[in-house]
Write a protein that holds these residues in place. Sequence first.
Motif, PDB file in Angstrom:
ATOM      1  N   MET A   1      -6.525  -1.278  -3.172  1.00 10.89           N
ATOM      2  CA  MET A   1      -5.953  -0.436  -2.117  1.00 10.89           C
ATOM      3  C   MET A   1      -6.261   1.051  -2.291  1.00 10.89           C
ATOM      4  SD  MET A   1      -2.159  -2.142  -1.829  1.00 10.89           S
ATOM      5  CE  MET A   1      -1.903  -3.814  -1.216  1.00 10.89           C
TER       6      MET A   1
ATOM      7  N   GLU B   1      -7.119  -0.106   2.981  1.00 16.73           N
ATOM      8  CA  GLU B   1      -6.567  -1.452   3.031  1.00 16.73           C
ATOM      9  C   GLU B   1      -7.340  -2.382   2.101  1.00 16.73           C
ATOM     10  OE1 GLU B   1      -5.643  -4.934   6.392  1.00 16.73           O
ATOM     11  OE2 GLU B   1      -6.327  -2.936   6.992  1.00 16.73           O
ATOM     12  N   ALA B   2      -6.615  -3.237   1.399  1.00 16.24           N
ATOM     13  CA  ALA B   2      -7.250  -4.154   0.458  1.00 16.24           C
ATOM     14  C   ALA B   2      -8.247  -5.054   1.182  1.00 16.24           C
ATOM     15  CB  ALA B   2      -6.191  -5.000  -0.247  1.00 16.24           C
TER      16      ALA B   2
ATOM     17  N   GLU C   1       0.846  -1.190   0.000  1.00  8.71           N
ATOM     18  CA  GLU C   1       0.000   0.000   0.000  1.00  8.71           C
ATOM     19  C   GLU C   1       0.887   1.248   0.000  1.00  8.71           C
ATOM     20  OE1 GLU C   1      -3.619   2.040   2.614  1.00  8.71           O
ATOM     21  OE2 GLU C   1      -2.886   0.021   3.115  1.00  8.71           O
TER      22      GLU C   1
END
Length: 278
Positions: A166, A170-171, A133
């Motif tokens: 992302m 956050e994914a 990220e």
Amino acid sequence: MLSKLSHWFDARRRDKALRDYAIDDTLWQATLAGLPFLAHLDAAGLARLRDLTSCFLAQKEFSTAHELALTDRMSVAIAAQACLPVLNLSLDLYKGWVGVIVYPGEFVIRKTVEDEDGVVHEVEHDASGEAWEGGPVILSWEDAQMTDGSDAYNVVIHEFAHKIDMLNGEADGHPPLFRRWHAPLDAQTWADVFDNAYDQFCDKVDAVPERRWARFERDSLIDPYATDHPSEFFAVCSEALFVKPQAFEAEYPELYRLLARYYRQDPARVGALDGPMP
């Protein structure tokens, strides 16, 4: 006035990228030959992909590890695969970072994780790709060349799907939805389809008897690794959408339609889009 000026600067930058990072015809044809899953694109789509690949190369910085020699062939092959998911969207989805690091093969990732009891552990494992990220994308060149379409595996598409995921934090398997591209697709529709598909796939994997696991793992279109987290399910399904579109649509038609609408591409050509592509 400011909007017009910004558009003018963007056009100037794009024209410069197409000049400075022009891809030789021979190299481009060799790249296409090595990526058979691009066959669903028509001539106009391939031309857009070529231009987008040049712009990507202008924006990103490629480097290697373990004395791997970086070549134009490597850079163009990776860039073309990275650009495929955003072909009908924008390279803006890859803004905010610049690095692409290429290892000869798998590399070791070390992480700090906290278990359910709050105990912190230092763990390490081999990886073929990693997306940070706000940071670089790291790839195994050995794995990035596994592009014959024999299965749905594609490490480049996988890691760049993580990058898209992302964009809004956050994914988590819920990538950002942009009105200009994705309306009327909304967050609730995404959750209804995607989360249900993820839960069903996890249940399917959990139900596999141990004695049949090896066969299931070999035959499953979707890598069982996708059960690890919704973000992995999104990335693995993105691989399947582009690499094995007909098989993906046949086995997971509703999920196929969702991802086709998101990426604004219909590689299986089943009419999965609401409205024309650009």
